[in-house]
Design a protein around this motif. Structure first.
Motif, PDB file in Angstrom:
ATOM      1  N   THR A 309       0.817  -1.212   0.000  1.00  0.00           N
ATOM      2  CA  THR A 309       0.000   0.000   0.000  1.00  0.00           C
ATOM      3  C   THR A 309       0.854   1.268   0.000  1.00  0.00           C
ATOM      4  O   THR A 309       0.308   2.379   0.021  1.00  0.00           O
ATOM      5  CB  THR A 309      -0.956   0.024   1.201  1.00  0.00           C
ATOM      6  OG1 THR A 309      -0.219   0.023   2.427  1.00  0.00           O
ATOM      7  CG2 THR A 309      -1.884  -1.182   1.181  1.00  0.00           C
ATOM      8  N   LYS A 310       2.172   1.108   0.019  1.00  0.00           N
ATOM      9  CA  LYS A 310       3.134   2.185  -0.194  1.00  0.00           C
ATOM     10  C   LYS A 310       2.865   3.389   0.708  1.00  0.00           C
ATOM     11  O   LYS A 310       2.830   3.277   1.904  1.00  0.00           O
ATOM     12  CB  LYS A 310       3.134   2.591  -1.676  1.00  0.00           C
ATOM     13  CG  LYS A 310       3.442   1.435  -2.630  1.00  0.00           C
ATOM     14  CD  LYS A 310       4.785   0.796  -2.329  1.00  0.00           C
ATOM     15  CE  LYS A 310       5.068  -0.366  -3.272  1.00  0.00           C
ATOM     16  NZ  LYS A 310       6.314  -1.057  -2.940  1.00  0.00           N
ATOM     17  N   ARG A 311       2.638   4.568   0.103  1.00  0.00           N
ATOM     18  CA  ARG A 311       2.566   5.815   0.866  1.00  0.00           C
ATOM     19  C   ARG A 311       1.373   5.869   1.814  1.00  0.00           C
ATOM     20  O   ARG A 311       1.362   6.695   2.732  1.00  0.00           O
ATOM     21  CB  ARG A 311       2.533   7.000  -0.091  1.00  0.00           C
ATOM     22  CG  ARG A 311       1.400   6.933  -1.123  1.00  0.00           C
ATOM     23  CD  ARG A 311       1.631   7.929  -2.252  1.00  0.00           C
ATOM     24  NE  ARG A 311       0.559   7.949  -3.242  1.00  0.00           N
ATOM     25  CZ  ARG A 311       0.510   7.163  -4.302  1.00  0.00           C
ATOM     26  NH1 ARG A 311       1.461   6.252  -4.490  1.00  0.00           N
ATOM     27  NH2 ARG A 311      -0.475   7.271  -5.173  1.00  0.00           N
ATOM     28  N   PHE A 312       0.375   5.049   1.596  1.00  0.00           N
ATOM     29  CA  PHE A 312      -0.745   4.956   2.528  1.00  0.00           C
ATOM     30  C   PHE A 312      -0.262   4.631   3.930  1.00  0.00           C
ATOM     31  O   PHE A 312      -0.855   5.071   4.921  1.00  0.00           O
ATOM     32  CB  PHE A 312      -1.713   3.887   2.030  1.00  0.00           C
ATOM     33  CG  PHE A 312      -2.881   3.603   2.932  1.00  0.00           C
ATOM     34  CD1 PHE A 312      -3.902   4.519   3.113  1.00  0.00           C
ATOM     35  CD2 PHE A 312      -2.977   2.380   3.587  1.00  0.00           C
ATOM     36  CE1 PHE A 312      -4.989   4.242   3.928  1.00  0.00           C
ATOM     37  CE2 PHE A 312      -4.057   2.089   4.400  1.00  0.00           C
ATOM     38  CZ  PHE A 312      -5.066   3.024   4.573  1.00  0.00           C
ATOM     39  N   ARG A 313       0.830   3.869   4.035  1.00  0.00           N
ATOM     40  CA  ARG A 313       1.356   3.499   5.353  1.00  0.00           C
ATOM     41  C   ARG A 313       1.788   4.719   6.155  1.00  0.00           C
ATOM     42  O   ARG A 313       1.740   4.709   7.389  1.00  0.00           O
ATOM     43  CB  ARG A 313       2.525   2.532   5.200  1.00  0.00           C
ATOM     44  CG  ARG A 313       2.135   1.177   4.602  1.00  0.00           C
ATOM     45  CD  ARG A 313       3.367   0.357   4.311  1.00  0.00           C
ATOM     46  NE  ARG A 313       4.224   1.044   3.361  1.00  0.00           N
ATOM     47  CZ  ARG A 313       5.523   0.815   3.210  1.00  0.00           C
ATOM     48  NH1 ARG A 313       6.128  -0.088   3.975  1.00  0.00           N
ATOM     49  NH2 ARG A 313       6.234   1.468   2.306  1.00  0.00           N
ATOM     50  N   ASP A 314       2.229   5.789   5.470  1.00  0.00           N
ATOM     51  CA  ASP A 314       2.609   6.998   6.195  1.00  0.00           C
ATOM     52  C   ASP A 314       1.404   7.639   6.872  1.00  0.00           C
ATOM     53  O   ASP A 314       1.520   8.234   7.944  1.00  0.00           O
ATOM     54  CB  ASP A 314       3.266   7.997   5.243  1.00  0.00           C
ATOM     55  CG  ASP A 314       4.615   7.512   4.730  1.00  0.00           C
ATOM     56  OD1 ASP A 314       5.272   6.731   5.445  1.00  0.00           O
ATOM     57  OD2 ASP A 314       5.005   7.906   3.608  1.00  0.00           O
ATOM     58  N   ARG A 315       0.241   7.520   6.235  1.00  0.00           N
ATOM     59  CA  ARG A 315      -0.984   8.019   6.867  1.00  0.00           C
ATOM     60  C   ARG A 315      -1.308   7.205   8.113  1.00  0.00           C
ATOM     61  O   ARG A 315      -1.742   7.755   9.133  1.00  0.00           O
ATOM     62  CB  ARG A 315      -2.158   7.934   5.886  1.00  0.00           C
ATOM     63  CG  ARG A 315      -1.940   8.663   4.574  1.00  0.00           C
ATOM     64  CD  ARG A 315      -1.731  10.132   4.776  1.00  0.00           C
ATOM     65  NE  ARG A 315      -1.836  10.880   3.540  1.00  0.00           N
ATOM     66  CZ  ARG A 315      -1.663  12.185   3.436  1.00  0.00           C
ATOM     67  NH1 ARG A 315      -1.359  12.900   4.520  1.00  0.00           N
ATOM     68  NH2 ARG A 315      -1.776  12.806   2.278  1.00  0.00           N
ATOM     69  N   VAL A 316      -1.102   5.909   8.035  1.00  0.00           N
ATOM     70  CA  VAL A 316      -1.363   5.045   9.188  1.00  0.00           C
ATOM     71  C   VAL A 316      -0.357   5.331  10.297  1.00  0.00           C
ATOM     72  O   VAL A 316      -0.718   5.382  11.481  1.00  0.00           O
ATOM     73  CB  VAL A 316      -1.319   3.567   8.761  1.00  0.00           C
ATOM     74  CG1 VAL A 316      -1.493   2.648   9.966  1.00  0.00           C
ATOM     75  CG2 VAL A 316      -2.416   3.287   7.726  1.00  0.00           C
ATOM     76  N   ARG A 317       0.910   5.523   9.932  1.00  0.00           N
ATOM     77  CA  ARG A 317       1.937   5.823  10.941  1.00  0.00           C
ATOM     78  C   ARG A 317       1.658   7.130  11.668  1.00  0.00           C
ATOM     79  O   ARG A 317       2.118   7.340  12.791  1.00  0.00           O
ATOM     80  CB  ARG A 317       3.311   5.897  10.276  1.00  0.00           C
ATOM     81  CG  ARG A 317       3.839   4.568   9.767  1.00  0.00           C
ATOM     82  CD  ARG A 317       5.265   4.715   9.280  1.00  0.00           C
ATOM     83  NE  ARG A 317       5.787   3.464   8.745  1.00  0.00           N
ATOM     84  CZ  ARG A 317       5.952   3.208   7.442  1.00  0.00           C
ATOM     85  NH1 ARG A 317       5.627   4.137   6.540  1.00  0.00           N
ATOM     86  NH2 ARG A 317       6.427   2.050   7.042  1.00  0.00           N
ATOM     87  N   ALA A 318       0.905   8.039  11.031  1.00  0.00           N
ATOM     88  CA  ALA A 318       0.624   9.346  11.642  1.00  0.00           C
ATOM     89  C   ALA A 318      -0.504   9.292  12.665  1.00  0.00           C
ATOM     90  O   ALA A 318      -0.785  10.293  13.328  1.00  0.00           O
ATOM     91  CB  ALA A 318       0.279  10.360  10.552  1.00  0.00           C
ATOM     92  N   LEU A 319      -1.173   8.140  12.799  1.00  0.00           N
ATOM     93  CA  LEU A 319      -2.243   8.011  13.790  1.00  0.00           C
ATOM     94  C   LEU A 319      -1.673   8.017  15.211  1.00  0.00           C
ATOM     95  O   LEU A 319      -0.533   7.615  15.434  1.00  0.00           O
ATOM     96  CB  LEU A 319      -3.021   6.715  13.552  1.00  0.00           C
ATOM     97  CG  LEU A 319      -3.821   6.642  12.249  1.00  0.00           C
ATOM     98  CD1 LEU A 319      -4.319   5.223  12.018  1.00  0.00           C
ATOM     99  CD2 LEU A 319      -4.988   7.636  12.273  1.00  0.00           C
ATOM    100  N   ARG A 320      -2.513   8.433  16.160  1.00  0.00           N
ATOM    101  CA  ARG A 320      -2.115   8.424  17.563  1.00  0.00           C
ATOM    102  C   ARG A 320      -3.231   7.814  18.400  1.00  0.00           C
ATOM    103  O   ARG A 320      -4.413   7.834  18.015  1.00  0.00           O
ATOM    104  CB  ARG A 320      -1.822   9.845  18.063  1.00  0.00           C
ATOM    105  CG  ARG A 320      -0.618  10.478  17.393  1.00  0.00           C
ATOM    106  CD  ARG A 320      -0.211  11.747  18.095  1.00  0.00           C
ATOM    107  NE  ARG A 320       0.952  12.350  17.447  1.00  0.00           N
ATOM    108  CZ  ARG A 320       1.562  13.443  17.894  1.00  0.00           C
ATOM    109  NH1 ARG A 320       1.114  14.053  19.002  1.00  0.00           N
ATOM    110  NH2 ARG A 320       2.609  13.936  17.260  1.00  0.00           N
TER     111      ARG A 320
END
Length: 425
Positions: A309-320
């Motif tokens: 899912t490539k760059r989508f993972r950066d959105r997931v990593r930004a969750l808190r």
């Protein structure tokens, strides 16, 4: 009217394609004096483990006698179906009558075929009770998809289009000759009426498959003329034949509303919850976090964004922890595989170790429940400070890129997604 349902004639390794077979059957019907009124490409439950590739079934709505339709379908299928592959198990179902007026059991079977796991005996029983003709090869598991395709027009209301261009059949298995710049230029010209043609950030022409089958390219969108015209602008090797299908691709037909604690494997859901653990990147680049219910956190599920899912993972990593979400995806072995998520509310503050007001260095703990103290200046603070959090996300929807999107998943470009309603925190 007669409906011809087809499924499971292709192979992951050997190629072929059931859409190609359906196109040949349509041509044979017309050559015999019949008329093809409609072509359906129906994506079934993407969680099915024995699927060949995209788990597509086909239906042709034709003006042609039932007996002749079965003969034509069988004569076109038998020479081409990849039955040497043990996972390929073709099936044909032929149904008389208006496809909008199929028995409710058939329409319900179509809905279950997209959202659940169904078996061959159930398919054959329903087909026989409805008075349908059917044939199967090597177990005939394809009758599941064939019957689901027969019932799909009555079962679902939302349809998109795919225009598929086929290469000369003797080229199958060789590299496709496509002018890549023409794909990207055409995709830009027709977006968003045609979507998921390319993934510009990853530099991929999503409409051109890698599998060794007969498809040269397949263009998807909301407008039939747009997908046909876009395809016509792609420079490539010769196109042997082409067909435009109505399809449930890009509709989220596989999703159902769910609740944490009641999610089942091999089904796909839309479910609300609160982030309960910090996202963790594990071996292989996959990103995991825990989603819990918003009450007491008693029910939870592990969510994952896989490496493709490539760059989508950066959105997931930004969750808190504490962010409220709606997540969409498939349950497999107790883990929800993310297709997209909506941020309903974000945690906007965070607790940080205080800084010394004199020297601006970070204070150190003065001991258990004794606050913090600056080692150099001797200043003290009773506890951590609350500050505004710097967030890389906003409220709204986030999705996997086109290169990773499932055929049936709805892209945000199609619109119709609800806005966040939860208050910010």
């Amino acid at each position: 009217m007669t409906v011809i349902g087809l499924d499971d004639t292709d192979s992951r390794e050997r190629g072929m394609c059931t859409t190609y077979l359906a196109t040949l059957v349509a041509e044979a019907v017309e050559a015999a004096g019949g008329r093809v009124r409609r072509r359906l490409l129906v994506r079934l439950n993407p969680a099915v483990k024995h699927k060949t590739r995209g788990n597509a079934a086909l239906a042709l709505h034709v003006e042609f006698p039932v007996a002749d339709a079965l003969d034509v379908a069988v004569s076109e299928l038998e020479p081409l179906a990849e039955t040497d592959d043990p996972r390929t198990s073709p099936g044909v179902v032929v149904a008389p009558g208006d496809p909008e007026m199929v028995p409710e059991a058939v329409a319900d079977f179509a809905r279950r075929g997209v959202r659940d796991i169904v078996d061959t005996p159930t398919a054959t029983t329903i087909a026989e009770e409805a008075g349908y003709e059917h044939r199967g090869w090597d177990g005939g598991r394809g009758r599941i998809g064939a019957l689901a395709a027969v019932g799909a027009w009555a079962a679902f209301d939302e349809w998109t289009y795919e225009h598929i261009s086929y290469r000369e059949f003797d080229r199958c298995g060789t590299p496709r000759d496509v002018a890549w710049d023409s794909v990207f230029d055409a995709a830009e010209a027709f977006y968003p009426e045609a979507w998921d043609t390319i993934d510009r950030e990853e530099g991929q022409a999503v409409c051109v498959p890698n599998a060794p089958g007969p498809i040269l390219h397949g263009v998807r969108g909301d407008d039939a003329e747009s997908v046909r015209e876009l395809a016509a602008r792609i420079g490539s090797e010769p196109v042997e034949r082409a067909a435009t299908f109505l399809t449930n691709q890009g509709t989220d037909a596989h999703l159902r509303d769910g609740e944490l604690g009641s999610l089942r494997d091999d089904a796909a859901y839309r479910v609300d919850g609160t982030v309960a653990s910090d996202p963790e990147t594990r071996r292989g680049g996959h990103v995991f976090f825990e989603l819990a219910d918003g009450d007491d956190g008693a029910e939870s599920v592990e969510c994952v964004a896989f490496e493709p899912t490539k760059r989508f993972r950066d959105r997931v990593r930004a969750l808190r922890v504490g962010d409220d979400l709606t997540v969409c995806g498939e349950m497999t072995e107790g883990t929800l595989k993310l297709e997209k998520f909506a941020v309903r509310s974000l945690v906007r503050t965070e607790e940080v170790t205080p800084r010394c007001p004199d020297c601006e260095r970070t204070m150190e703990s003065a001991g258990r429940e004794q606050g913090y103290r600056c080692r150099d200046c001797g200043t003290a603070a009773p506890g951590k400070e609350t500050v505004d959090a710097d967030r890389a996300l906003e409220r709204g929807w986030y999705e996997v890129p086109p290169c990773a999107r499932r055929h049936i998943a709805k892209p945000l470009a199609r619109g119709g997604f609800d806005a966040p309603t939860h208050p910010e925190r």
